[in-house]
Scaffold this active site. Structure first.
Site, mmCIF file in Angstrom:
data_model
loop_
_atom_site.group_PDB
_atom_site.id
_atom_site.type_symbol
_atom_site.label_atom_id
_atom_site.label_comp_id
_atom_site.label_asym_id
_atom_site.label_seq_id
_atom_site.Cartn_x
_atom_site.Cartn_y
_atom_site.Cartn_z
ATOM 1 N N LYS A 1 -40.420 55.048 6.916
ATOM 2 C CA LYS A 1 -41.818 55.361 6.863
ATOM 3 C C LYS A 1 -42.779 54.115 7.692
ATOM 4 O O LYS A 1 -43.528 54.223 8.154
ATOM 5 C CB LYS A 1 -42.233 55.267 5.510
ATOM 6 N N HIS B 1 -36.134 62.665 -8.542
ATOM 7 C CA HIS B 1 -37.235 62.421 -7.556
ATOM 8 C C HIS B 1 -38.266 63.744 -7.682
ATOM 9 O O HIS B 1 -37.857 64.951 -8.089
ATOM 10 C CB HIS B 1 -36.526 62.459 -6.259
#
Length: 898
Positions: free
Chosen positions: A564, A134
């Site tokens: 999110k 990531h």
């Protein structure tokens, strides 16, 4: 012993590191920079928000580097202290600590769990920690190598019996290691590639996993034997897996060649380790046939040995091991794995089980002839290692977005003259997909031309099938469908697997060599997951496919995107509800649920202590089978040291055992209450992110645009151009809020939800929330994780970032709303928990943060100033470099930013 006394060794280590770092900085950069660093270290309370001394650009960069390196050294000292405290507990004969295997197994024994029930669970268990690449993994491999040197010398300095001369020599080595780190660039001056990430991913095995995993199995078997009085021979159910090289949704640069490279590179690491261990066994097992007999199978291996020296004639074990080394080298060569050794022309092993057979022959012979002690050492560890790691080291997952699968299927249908797939409704799609899955005919034709993406995707699946043939079927275990929203999304993947031979028809029955894994990510998809899985299990074709997988079906849950999408509280509640509903769907279908939790390092992406999170899962959702992702900088923190890696894997197993078999009180939750809280939290969160101008605010009040310019990871920060938060990947979303110290994804909406609930229900409502907190592990974990976020956040620094927004009216309006919610959330937390301050019940973490905050706050203030400078001069590379230093330092200080 008081908390103060327990921390004395840590404070001594920190004082030593601080002194040596000050010496290095002073000698290398001069007294001005060294003095500025010391001044920052002494800032307390409100002083931390005061302006920092103005330095020349080069001196300022050195100051940033010193702050960042201090945070890195602090992490090393803290990790060593955790190991030291755990060892002190064991030496003192203290009660086993929470999260340890002895504690978990003792609880199960006290709860009346029988040996048969435990053994039955472990015989079918599967526990996996899956490493992912990531953009929040900001540290270079060279820096991590330097950290290992510091850790080694600092650990040696803690020995009790050092002479003054030895201590002086070790301090000199430690200072040299710190100097080397100071003179090593911590910034990548090139964009990482997937190959770089693959290399980094396998680096943790020689560091930790080769040692930690076999030791964990030995400890588990020993503890079970002591508590239940039965010998436990456990299958290898604990695995470390990887997405690196197989995750095309995460990184569109991944292709078939990189998939093969990932598996080959992993395999190289495994073969090198096995050969090294065989050589060590060769040195150890010098047993003479004049003194001890050897079994027939060992003698047969010895006869094949290339080592025909007269001196070896009476050493059958060494000659057998020489044969095995030759066979292993031939095995690697056959699979295209390069090794730094001569090749051997003898017959290779067909699979890793044949190697285990030969090793088991040595073990059986030793045990049969009075040498069980020798069999129980390195040889036993190697047998377990080969069983765990095979010839592939880590099982690799494939992942792709459902829309990409849909596009490839549509192209195959079109080229074959079939229906226009995209024009079909869901029922029609399911019907035509089942029709194609039930026929042996393939849709792909080598005589037709396909688009670039279709060719790339089909090549990936073919390569996966070839890898399974070369390295074993376990080398590629899961195919994950991102953004899965329907049954047809799962069947579309099944069809592509069939085209490559990963699903085949045998006597008319479908058989799969991979698991098809739907990933439910958004709030809407989580709500719909029950209906999707129920409809899938109703299909006769899929029922037959499930039979070929021992009726095990994995479902992945996305913590990042759901957060999110809906905010912290709503995401947590929707995940809980989805799990609860899935447990019932699977029970009705007679299928075995295996949940894969896509958790990030930060709380905003589902992070937090794994043990507490797993124990708090809904009843029936674990049942011995669980996988979790380990992402970004969390991998370094958890798995760069054998002792720490062992502790984290042990906590994962302990939690799985307790959640599966233990009597955990408070497993039920008040659905109506949480529905009400979730609705209010969701409304507050969506009102914020849907405010006109919010995206502009986010882009200007965080370093997200600067992060996109840095050489942190190999993948883009977004899937397309940014117009709303829906276009942004979850990782930079969370990472950016962490850098600005607002940590918004880890708390926003909770305050409004609690305030609305108490306003509606009065004191009785607050009392109900307080009661729930005392008795519900789910609610406790939710608030505990939020508490850590609030403790790391700083509204003053966040306000400085907000001042970067050009539209001052927009900034004032949005920051005002955020600040109001911040205060509501603090009030709600203290009202529910009864605490007077944050981290009241976690003094260790509180002291850790207090030590870090002076440097963290300085880095935050400097980052805000640098961002303002960069926006005035966008092409200033020196400013961008300095911002990167602040990002590295903040990441090290917070430890879980993305």
């Amino acid at each position: 012993m008081s908390e103060h006394d327990k921390d004395l060794p840590l404070r001594a280590d920190l004082a030593c590191l601080d002194r040596l770092l000050s010496e290095v900085v002073g000698e290398q950069e001069g007294a001005v920079v060294s003095g500025a660093v010391q001044a920052i270290a002494l800032r307390r309370g409100d002083e931390r928000s005061h302006p920092l001394p103005q330095l020349a650009p080069e001196a300022a960069a050195s100051l940033l580097r010193a702050c960042g390196l201090y945070a890195q050294l602090f992490n090393i000292a803290e990790d060593l202290h955790h190991n030291r405290r755990r060892r002190a507990h064991q030496l003192a004969g203290s009660a086993p600590q929470q999260g340890s295997l002895p504690r978990a197994l003792q609880r199960l024994r006290q709860d009346g769990v029988s040996f048969h029930a435990l053994h039955q669970l472990l015989s079918h268990a599967k526990v996996g920690a899956i490493l992912t690449a990531h953009p929040t993994e900001v540290q270079r491999q060279s820096v991590l190598d330097g950290h290992r040197a510091v850790r080694r010398f600092l650990s040696q300095l803690n020995a009790a019996d050092l002479t003054p001369e030895e201590r002086e020599a070790l301090e000199a080595k430690l200072k040299r290691a710190i100097l080397a780190l100071w003179q090593t660039s911590e910034i990548r001056h090139f964009k990482m590639t997937v190959r770089d990430e693959i290399t980094n991913g396998v680096a943790y095995h020689p560091l930790a996993f080769f040692e930690a995993l076999p030791a964990l199995y030995r400890r588990l078997e020993r503890e079970i034997g002591q508590l239940w009085g039965e010998e436990a021979r456990l299958p290898s159910f604990i695995r470390v897996g990887s997405w690196i090289g197989g995750d095309r949704d995460g990184n569109p640069n991944v292709d078939a060649g990189l998939l093969r490279h990932a598996v080959t590179r992993q395999s190289q690491q495994a073969f090198e380790y096995y050969l090294q261990e065989l050589k060590s066994l060769y040195r150890e097992l010098s047993l003479s046939s004049r003194l001890v007999e050897a079994g027939a199978e060992v003698l047969a291996l010895a006869e094949q040995s290339p080592d025909q020296a007269v001196s070896r004639g009476e050493e059958p074990y060494r000659r057998a091991l020489a044969t095995m080394q030759g066979k292993l080298r031939a095995t690697a060569r056959l699979r295209g794995v390069e090794l730094a050794c001569r090749w051997d022309e003898r017959a290779p092993y067909r699979d890793h089980r044949e190697l285990i057979q030969d090793l088991a022959s040595l073990s059986a012979s030793l045990r049969a002839h009075g040498s069980a002690l020798l069999a129980d050492g390195r040889l036993s560890r190697l047998i377990r290692s080969v069983d765990v790691f095979g010839f592939f080291l880590m099982p690799l997952d494939l992942r792709q977005h459902a829309a990409v699968h849909e596009g490839v299927v549509a192209e195959l249908f079109s080229a074959a003259g079939l229906e226009e797939y995209r024009a079909l409704d869901e029922a029609a799609r399911v019907r035509v997909l089942i029709r194609e899955l039930a026929t042996p005919r393939l849709l792909f034709s080598p005589y037709l031309r396909y688009g670039e993406q279709a060719e790339k995707e089909l090549a990936i699946f073919r390569e996966a099938a070839a890898i399974q043939r070369d390295f074993g079927v376990e080398a590629i275990g899961q195919c994950i469908i991102s953004n899965c929203a329907s049954v047809s999304d799962i069947l579309a993947l099944a069809l592509l697997c069939k085209e490559a031979g990963l699903i085949r028809l045998e006597d008319g029955q479908p058989r799969a060599s991979v698991n098809l894994v739907p990933l439910f990510e958004t709030i809407a998809d989580l709500e719909n997951s029950e209906a999707v899985m129920r409809a899938l299990f109703a299909l006769p074709w899929y029922k037959q496919l499930l039979d070929s997988r021992e009726r095990v079906q994995e479902v992945m849950l996305g913590y990042s995107d759901s957060n999110k999408d809906g905010g912290y509280l709503t995401s947590q509640w929707q995940l809980w509800q989805a799990e609860t509903r899935l447990v019932k769907v699977f029970a009705d279908a007679g299928a075995r649920l295996q949940l894969f939790h896509g958790r990030g390092g930060s709380v905003g992406r589902g992070g937090g202590p794994s043990y507490e999170a797993i124990v708090a899962q809904p009843a029936g959702s674990v049942a011995g089978r669980i996988r979790i992702t380990e992402q970004g900088e969390v991998i370094t923190a958890k798995y760069s040291d054998p002792a720490i890696a062992g502790r984290n894997l042990e906590a994962l197993v302990a939690a799985t055992l307790e959640a599966s078999l233990g009597n955990i009180p408070g497993g039920e939750v008040d659905t109506a209450l949480f529905d009400e809280l979730s609705a209010s939290a969701f409304a507050a969160y969506r009102a914020l992110v849907e405010t006109p101008g919010f995206m502009q605010y986010f882009l200007e009040a965080t370093p997200v645009t600067a992060i996109a310019r840095l050489n942190i990871g190999s993948r883009p920060a977004s899937r397309k151009s940014l117009s709303s938060i829906g276009d942004l990947r979850a990782i930079p979303w969370v990472f950016s809020w962490s850098q600005s110290r607002l940590m918004l994804p880890g708390w926003f909406g909770v305050g409004s939800a609690v305030a609305a609930y108490v306003q509606k229900h009065g004191d009785a409502g607050l009392a109900k929330l307080q009661h729930l907190y005392r008795h519900s592990p789910f609610f406790q974990v939710m608030l505990s994780n939020m508490e850590q976020v609030l403790a790391k956040a700083d509204l003053g620094i966040a306000r400085r970032f907000s001042e970067l927004v050009a539209d001052r009216e927009l900034a004032a309006r949005l920051f005002g709303a955020i600040e109001a919610e911040w205060r509501k959330t603090h009030d709600a937390f203290f009202a529910i928990t009864g605490q007077a301050e944050l981290l009241e019940g976690n003094p260790t973490l509180r002291r850790s943060l207090e030590t870090r905050l002076p440097f963290l706050d300085a880095l935050g203030l400097l980052q805000a100033d640098l961002l303002a400078r960069l926006r005035a001069e966008p092409d200033d590379e020196d400013t961008l470099y300095a911002i990167h230093l602040t990002i590295n330092g903040t990441s090290a200080g917070l430890r879980n930013t993305g």
